[in-house]
Design an enzyme around this catalytic site. Structure first.
Site, PDB file in Angstrom:
ATOM      1  N   SER A  78      32.344  42.589  45.495  1.00  0.00           N
ATOM      2  CA  SER A  78      32.521  44.033  45.605  1.00  0.00           C
ATOM      3  C   SER A  78      33.996  44.568  45.687  1.00  0.00           C
ATOM      4  O   SER A  78      34.149  45.678  46.023  1.00  0.00           O
ATOM      5  CB  SER A  78      31.611  44.577  46.554  1.00  0.00           C
ATOM      6  OG  SER A  78      30.413  44.258  46.298  1.00  0.00           O
ATOM      7  N   THR A  80      36.299  42.916  47.850  1.00  0.00           N
ATOM      8  CA  THR A  80      36.945  42.808  49.146  1.00  0.00           C
ATOM      9  C   THR A  80      38.265  42.153  48.963  1.00  0.00           C
ATOM     10  O   THR A  80      39.144  42.323  49.866  1.00  0.00           O
ATOM     11  CB  THR A  80      36.048  42.192  50.173  1.00  0.00           C
ATOM     12  OG1 THR A  80      35.472  40.975  49.570  1.00  0.00           O
ATOM     13  CG2 THR A  80      34.740  42.915  50.384  1.00  0.00           C
ATOM     14  N   GLU A  98      39.666  34.634  53.983  1.00  0.00           N
ATOM     15  CA  GLU A  98      38.516  34.977  55.084  1.00  0.00           C
ATOM     16  C   GLU A  98      38.299  33.712  56.043  1.00  0.00           C
ATOM     17  O   GLU A  98      38.752  32.655  55.788  1.00  0.00           O
ATOM     18  CB  GLU A  98      37.342  34.700  54.176  1.00  0.00           C
ATOM     19  CG  GLU A  98      36.851  35.659  53.029  1.00  0.00           C
ATOM     20  CD  GLU A  98      35.784  35.400  52.168  1.00  0.00           C
ATOM     21  OE1 GLU A  98      35.090  34.538  52.447  1.00  0.00           O
ATOM     22  OE2 GLU A  98      35.685  35.881  51.139  1.00  0.00           O
ATOM     23  N   ARG A 182      30.583  48.482  45.422  1.00  0.00           N
ATOM     24  CA  ARG A 182      30.474  48.363  44.041  1.00  0.00           C
ATOM     25  C   ARG A 182      29.336  48.547  43.347  1.00  0.00           C
ATOM     26  O   ARG A 182      28.233  48.299  43.888  1.00  0.00           O
ATOM     27  CB  ARG A 182      31.209  46.951  43.826  1.00  0.00           C
ATOM     28  CG  ARG A 182      31.349  46.729  42.172  1.00  0.00           C
ATOM     29  CD  ARG A 182      32.040  45.268  41.896  1.00  0.00           C
ATOM     30  NE  ARG A 182      32.375  45.085  40.605  1.00  0.00           N
ATOM     31  CZ  ARG A 182      32.626  43.901  40.078  1.00  0.00           C
ATOM     32  NH1 ARG A 182      32.940  42.740  40.932  1.00  0.00           N
ATOM     33  NH2 ARG A 182      33.011  43.676  38.648  1.00  0.00           N
ATOM     34  N   SER A 284      37.611  34.687  44.105  1.00  0.00           N
ATOM     35  CA  SER A 284      38.414  35.697  43.528  1.00  0.00           C
ATOM     36  C   SER A 284      39.647  35.506  43.354  1.00  0.00           C
ATOM     37  O   SER A 284      40.365  36.354  42.616  1.00  0.00           O
ATOM     38  CB  SER A 284      37.993  36.988  44.299  1.00  0.00           C
ATOM     39  OG  SER A 284      36.715  37.172  44.478  1.00  0.00           O
ATOM     40  N   THR A 285      40.321  34.426  43.793  1.00  0.00           N
ATOM     41  CA  THR A 285      41.764  34.117  43.637  1.00  0.00           C
ATOM     42  C   THR A 285      42.287  34.086  42.198  1.00  0.00           C
ATOM     43  O   THR A 285      43.065  34.705  42.080  1.00  0.00           O
ATOM     44  CB  THR A 285      41.876  32.611  44.246  1.00  0.00           C
ATOM     45  OG1 THR A 285      41.786  32.587  45.595  1.00  0.00           O
ATOM     46  CG2 THR A 285      43.492  32.204  44.015  1.00  0.00           C
ATOM     47  N   LYS A 290      46.173  38.621  38.993  1.00  0.00           N
ATOM     48  CA  LYS A 290      46.444  39.770  37.739  1.00  0.00           C
ATOM     49  C   LYS A 290      46.820  40.945  38.437  1.00  0.00           C
ATOM     50  O   LYS A 290      46.020  41.373  39.479  1.00  0.00           O
ATOM     51  CB  LYS A 290      45.493  39.624  37.001  1.00  0.00           C
ATOM     52  CG  LYS A 290      44.715  38.304  36.487  1.00  0.00           C
ATOM     53  CD  LYS A 290      43.378  38.197  35.802  1.00  0.00           C
ATOM     54  CE  LYS A 290      43.177  36.934  35.171  1.00  0.00           C
ATOM     55  NZ  LYS A 290      41.795  36.900  34.416  1.00  0.00           N
ATOM     56  N   PRO A 291      47.294  41.766  37.792  1.00  0.00           N
ATOM     57  CA  PRO A 291      47.543  43.289  38.050  1.00  0.00           C
ATOM     58  C   PRO A 291      46.253  43.941  37.910  1.00  0.00           C
ATOM     59  O   PRO A 291      45.272  43.590  37.390  1.00  0.00           O
ATOM     60  CB  PRO A 291      48.654  43.726  37.209  1.00  0.00           C
ATOM     61  CG  PRO A 291      48.534  42.837  36.019  1.00  0.00           C
ATOM     62  CD  PRO A 291      48.148  41.389  36.496  1.00  0.00           C
ATOM     63  N   LYS A 299      31.538  44.181  32.632  1.00  0.00           N
ATOM     64  CA  LYS A 299      31.056  42.973  32.197  1.00  0.00           C
ATOM     65  C   LYS A 299      29.733  42.531  32.057  1.00  0.00           C
ATOM     66  O   LYS A 299      29.006  41.770  31.440  1.00  0.00           O
ATOM     67  CB  LYS A 299      31.784  41.811  32.739  1.00  0.00           C
ATOM     68  CG  LYS A 299      33.217  41.213  32.254  1.00  0.00           C
ATOM     69  CD  LYS A 299      33.615  40.133  32.956  1.00  0.00           C
ATOM     70  CE  LYS A 299      35.026  39.609  32.362  1.00  0.00           C
ATOM     71  NZ  LYS A 299      35.321  38.499  33.096  1.00  0.00           N
TER      72      LYS A 299
END
Length: 376
Positions: A78, A80, A98, A182, A284-285, A290-291, A299
């Site tokens: 979502s 985080t 985390e 989200r 999510s790394t 990315k910006p 998606k």
């Protein structure tokens, strides 16, 4: 051989005598305290009620239960991680990766409270709520403070911690909470396609994952509302992506933190001292290097089974409650700021840098899976 046995027996006797002497001394001191009326058998005060840490800048940082901690959470996938990366880019804030352990310990504490039998056993053993809460407070603060570099403001990002916002607000009365919200369809599509394993979520079923998403966000949102809008701020991922400057100004004002333009360019500070530290095992790394861009917003459209799309309002009623149209495919989240449009063009062209410490990692691990309590 006989001599060595004698030596062992003599040493054991000396050790036993020493233990008895210490115990006797403690009893004498306790008796004096009771006779003097100074002893409180129900409360102990630690010599040091604050954690003290020395930063790389040789500045001393003091942390205690009264400090304004920030807790970032929400259903996994979502936003985080993006939120905490933006906060990490601020020179006065440190969130870090985390911890994974804090939500587990909170879940254990909740389970003990819910079980009447276990609660009775703990009370009988003298492990009262007061004792448990003091231990939880000390443990959580220790983990948050020491799992990364010291900073003036500390924050924690473990998605499921916000299922316990009310309890955490009691332990840390000056804390603030950011609940990431989200579109559940996007969160679930991301879980399934990126194979993010979350306990209780069947990644082979959109229907099951949306049902579980609905239950999780319902609990977190209710906790947020109970804590109060002065302490818990719902942050909509879509608006954070579409309008980062406006959203971040609102967030920092809520947290009582001065504005810094660095929060708009978290990608430039990844892997740098005092910047944004990323974990190689968080899913999510590869996205937050990315910006801020529009790549992930819609998606999910066209991928959810027809029967699930048809029943969406019944499967996930929290969508409508949170302001999403359950029948819009794709929905209109709004018009992006020019900087976000420019960032998206850059991302689509591959015009961004991968941090040196992460180069080669994504190619090797792009299709690997590993169990996660939840990341986003």
């Amino acid at each position: 051989m006989r001599l060595s046995v004698r030596k062992v027996l003599l040493a054991a006797g000396c050790a036993l005598a020493l233990v008895l002497a210490v115990q006797l001394g403690q009893q004498v001191l306790e008796c004096r305290a009771v006779l003097g009326g100074t002893r409180n058998p129900r409360r102990m005060r630690p010599e040091q009620e604050e954690l003290v840490m020395l930063g790389a800048d040789h500045v001393e940082y003091r942390y205690g239960k009264a400090m304004p901690l920030i807790f970032v959470g929400g259903v996994p996938r979502s936003g985080t991680t993006l939120m905490r990366a933006m906060l990490d880019a601020h020179p006065e804030v440190r969130c870090g990766e985390e911890t994974r352990i804090i939500p587990r310990v909170l879940a254990m504490r909740q389970a003990w409270t819910k079980s009447g039998r276990e609660k009775l056993r703990l009370d009988e053993a003298g492990v009262t709520d007061e004792v448990l809460d003091a231990a939880m407070q000390a443990f959580i603060l220790e983990v948050i403070a020491k799992h990364g570099e010291p900073a003036r403001v500390l924050c924690n990002k473990d998605p499921f911690t916000l299922k316990s916002s009310v309890y955490l607000a009691r332990l840390f009365p000056n804390s603030k909470f950011l609940l990431m919200v989200r579109d559940g369809r996007a969160s679930v599509h991301s879980m399934i396609t990126r194979k993010v394993t979350i306990a209780g979520f069947d990644l082979s079923s959109y229907r099951d994952c949306l049902t579980k998403w609905n239950k999780a966000i319902e609990v977190m949102y209710a906790q947020c509302m109970e804590v109060g809008r002065d302490k818990c701020l719902p942050v909509y991922y879509e608006q954070l992506v579409l309008h980062p400057r406006r959203s971040l100004k609102r967030i920092l004002d809520f947290l009582g933190i001065a504005w810094s333009d660095t929060v708009l360019h978290h990608e430039d500070l990844i892997g740098k001292p005092g910047g944004v530290s990323l974990s190689k095992i968080e899913r999510s790394t590869d996205q937050v290097i990315k910006p801020v861009n529009l790549e992930a917003l819609s998606k999910w459209t066209g991928h959810i089974p027809r029967d699930v799309v048809r029943d969406m309002a019944q499967i996930a009623p929290m969508l409508a409650r949170l302001g999403y149209d359950p029948y819009a495919n794709p929905p209109n989240y709004g018009n992006p700021d020019p900087i976000v449009i420019n960032n998206t063009h850059r991302v689509l062209k591959g015009d961004y840098k991968t941090p040196a410490n992460l180069k080669g990692y994504f190619q090797v691990n792009q299709n690997s899976t590993s169990p996660h309590l939840g990341s986003s």
